[in-house]
Write a protein that holds these residues in place. Sequence first.
Motif, PDB file in Angstrom:
ATOM      1  N   PHE A 112      -1.319   8.540  -6.220  1.00 29.25           N
ATOM      2  CA  PHE A 112       0.011   8.996  -5.835  1.00 29.25           C
ATOM      3  C   PHE A 112       0.712   7.958  -4.952  1.00 29.25           C
ATOM      4  O   PHE A 112       0.100   7.472  -3.989  1.00 29.25           O
ATOM      5  N   GLY A 113       1.922   7.609  -5.288  1.00 25.88           N
ATOM      6  CA  GLY A 113       2.699   6.703  -4.449  1.00 25.88           C
ATOM      7  C   GLY A 113       2.300   5.240  -4.544  1.00 25.88           C
ATOM      8  O   GLY A 113       2.756   4.412  -3.755  1.00 25.88           O
ATOM      9  N   SER A 114       1.455   4.895  -5.508  1.00 30.07           N
ATOM     10  CA  SER A 114       1.004   3.502  -5.585  1.00 30.07           C
ATOM     11  C   SER A 114       2.044   2.588  -6.240  1.00 30.07           C
ATOM     12  O   SER A 114       1.889   1.371  -6.216  1.00 30.07           O
ATOM     13  N   GLY A 115       3.079   3.172  -6.837  1.00 32.04           N
ATOM     14  CA  GLY A 115       4.177   2.352  -7.350  1.00 32.04           C
ATOM     15  C   GLY A 115       4.315   2.336  -8.861  1.00 32.04           C
ATOM     16  O   GLY A 115       5.116   1.571  -9.410  1.00 32.04           O
ATOM     17  N   LYS A 116       3.592   3.198  -9.553  1.00 35.58           N
ATOM     18  CA  LYS A 116       3.639   3.223 -11.025  1.00 35.58           C
ATOM     19  C   LYS A 116       5.060   3.485 -11.531  1.00 35.58           C
ATOM     20  O   LYS A 116       5.589   2.741 -12.358  1.00 35.58           O
ATOM     21  N   SER A 117       5.681   4.538 -11.002  1.00 35.84           N
ATOM     22  CA  SER A 117       7.028   4.893 -11.476  1.00 35.84           C
ATOM     23  C   SER A 117       8.071   3.880 -11.019  1.00 35.84           C
ATOM     24  O   SER A 117       9.037   3.612 -11.737  1.00 35.84           O
ATOM     25  N   GLN A 118       7.866   3.307  -9.843  1.00 35.82           N
ATOM     26  CA  GLN A 118       8.819   2.294  -9.368  1.00 35.82           C
ATOM     27  C   GLN A 118       8.785   1.065 -10.280  1.00 35.82           C
ATOM     28  O   GLN A 118       9.829   0.490 -10.588  1.00 35.82           O
ATOM     29  N   ARG A 149      17.952   4.899  -8.284  1.00 31.96           N
ATOM     30  CA  ARG A 149      17.082   3.736  -8.128  1.00 31.96           C
ATOM     31  C   ARG A 149      17.492   2.620  -9.094  1.00 31.96           C
ATOM     32  O   ARG A 149      17.504   1.445  -8.737  1.00 31.96           O
ATOM     33  N   ARG A 159       1.810  -3.313  -1.889  1.00 31.04           N
ATOM     34  CA  ARG A 159       0.879  -2.713  -2.845  1.00 31.04           C
ATOM     35  C   ARG A 159       0.031  -3.830  -3.460  1.00 31.04           C
ATOM     36  O   ARG A 159       0.465  -4.988  -3.524  1.00 31.04           O
ATOM     37  N   ILE A 207       7.345  -2.790  -2.608  1.00 29.34           N
ATOM     38  CA  ILE A 207       8.418  -1.932  -3.114  1.00 29.34           C
ATOM     39  C   ILE A 207       9.461  -1.831  -1.999  1.00 29.34           C
ATOM     40  O   ILE A 207       9.152  -1.384  -0.893  1.00 29.34           O
ATOM     41  N   THR A 208      10.660  -2.315  -2.292  1.00 30.67           N
ATOM     42  CA  THR A 208      11.721  -2.257  -1.294  1.00 30.67           C
ATOM     43  C   THR A 208      12.910  -1.506  -1.890  1.00 30.67           C
ATOM     44  O   THR A 208      12.855  -1.081  -3.045  1.00 30.67           O
ATOM     45  N   VAL A 209      13.960  -1.408  -1.103  1.00 29.37           N
ATOM     46  CA  VAL A 209      15.182  -0.765  -1.581  1.00 29.37           C
ATOM     47  C   VAL A 209      15.707  -1.478  -2.837  1.00 29.37           C
ATOM     48  O   VAL A 209      16.305  -0.862  -3.715  1.00 29.37           O
TER      49      VAL A 209
END
Length: 333
Positions: A116-122, A157, A295, A314-316
């Motif tokens: 969870f939150g590791s950046g897959k979707s980002q 995003r 990450r 992962i930034t803005v």
Amino acid sequence: MTTEETKTKKHYEILEDLPGIGPTTAQRLRELGFHTIESLATATTRELEAAGVGEKKALEVIRAARSGMELSFIRADELMRMRQNVLRLTTGSKAIDNLLEGGLETQTIIEFFGEFGSGKSQICHQLCVNVQLPPERGGLAGGALYIDTENTFRTERIVKMAEHLGLDPNETVRNIIFAEAYNSDHQIFLLDNADEIIKENNIRLIIIDSLTAHFRSEYVGRETLAERQQKINKHMHRLIRLAQAFNAVAVVTNQVMAKPDVFFGDAVHPVGGHIIAHTSHTRFYLRKASRGPVRIARLVSSPQLPEGEVAFKITVNGIEDVTEEDSSERGKR
Ligand code: GTP
Ligand code: MG
């Protein structure tokens, strides 16, 4: 296929071109999800019978569709030619791109797995923007198809990422075809019917985020495991065929489960087991480095590249490389 068959190989464009298929049958086949010659070529007679086609004729139609398709057995020089068409898509992180010798390859599936939150979707969001860049900037000058199973796709995003790259945000959003999958059957249905959309919209990136979430919640218990694996397997094969047919990059995400019987190394392993591992050509394991935006991406399997791991953040603005400053920040913690 014999030489004789190769010589008589015909090219069919639409269903009605096939011998014995009239407009009414074509319409019924489309209603059943067969929009293209390619999908008919892999149909079974039973499936066609559901469209009111008799068994004998169904066999004839499937054979004709197959003969109009690419050869199942190809010579190695043709394979080489196919490989020469492979293009690369930048992830936004030079470090990750370098691990892949230039970026994510078309005609293959790339899997990102992690907690969870590791950046897959980002990463998926970033790829949807990057694919629209011209080739000289690491893109494929095409659109993206995003199959979302967890309702995590956010246009806000995309807008931020597009602005950062100097792209028109409205146009960037317009070039992403979005579909929400409500359950695993719907997810399969969406991909099975995606061929026309991919063609019409010059889609060069197909994303399934997440590949496994629905399957995981719907198929509970040992006795359902075989059926689940079989369905995921078929789904992945459909995906790879689309990626090859349209020279597109295919990306899937996958959660990890805690594995309590493992006491050393990373006590996690991806859902879906061996089938996904074998169909995915390139796999990345993502994890959080510490608190903060950094990450770690670990290339765990690839047909031709060595394992390795790099940091990104992962930034803005999206997915970016870590700077010296980030590294010294990490060192201080
Ligand atoms: P699951 O789908 O829950 O398994 O996680 P995931 O791996 O898909 O995680 P996701 O890609 O959604 O990453 C979420 C993380 O990205 C958040 O915890 C934030 O750290 C970061 N993030 C997301 N949006 C922003 C943003 O707008 N700005 C910044 N700086 N970070 C963001
Ligand atoms: Mg996610």
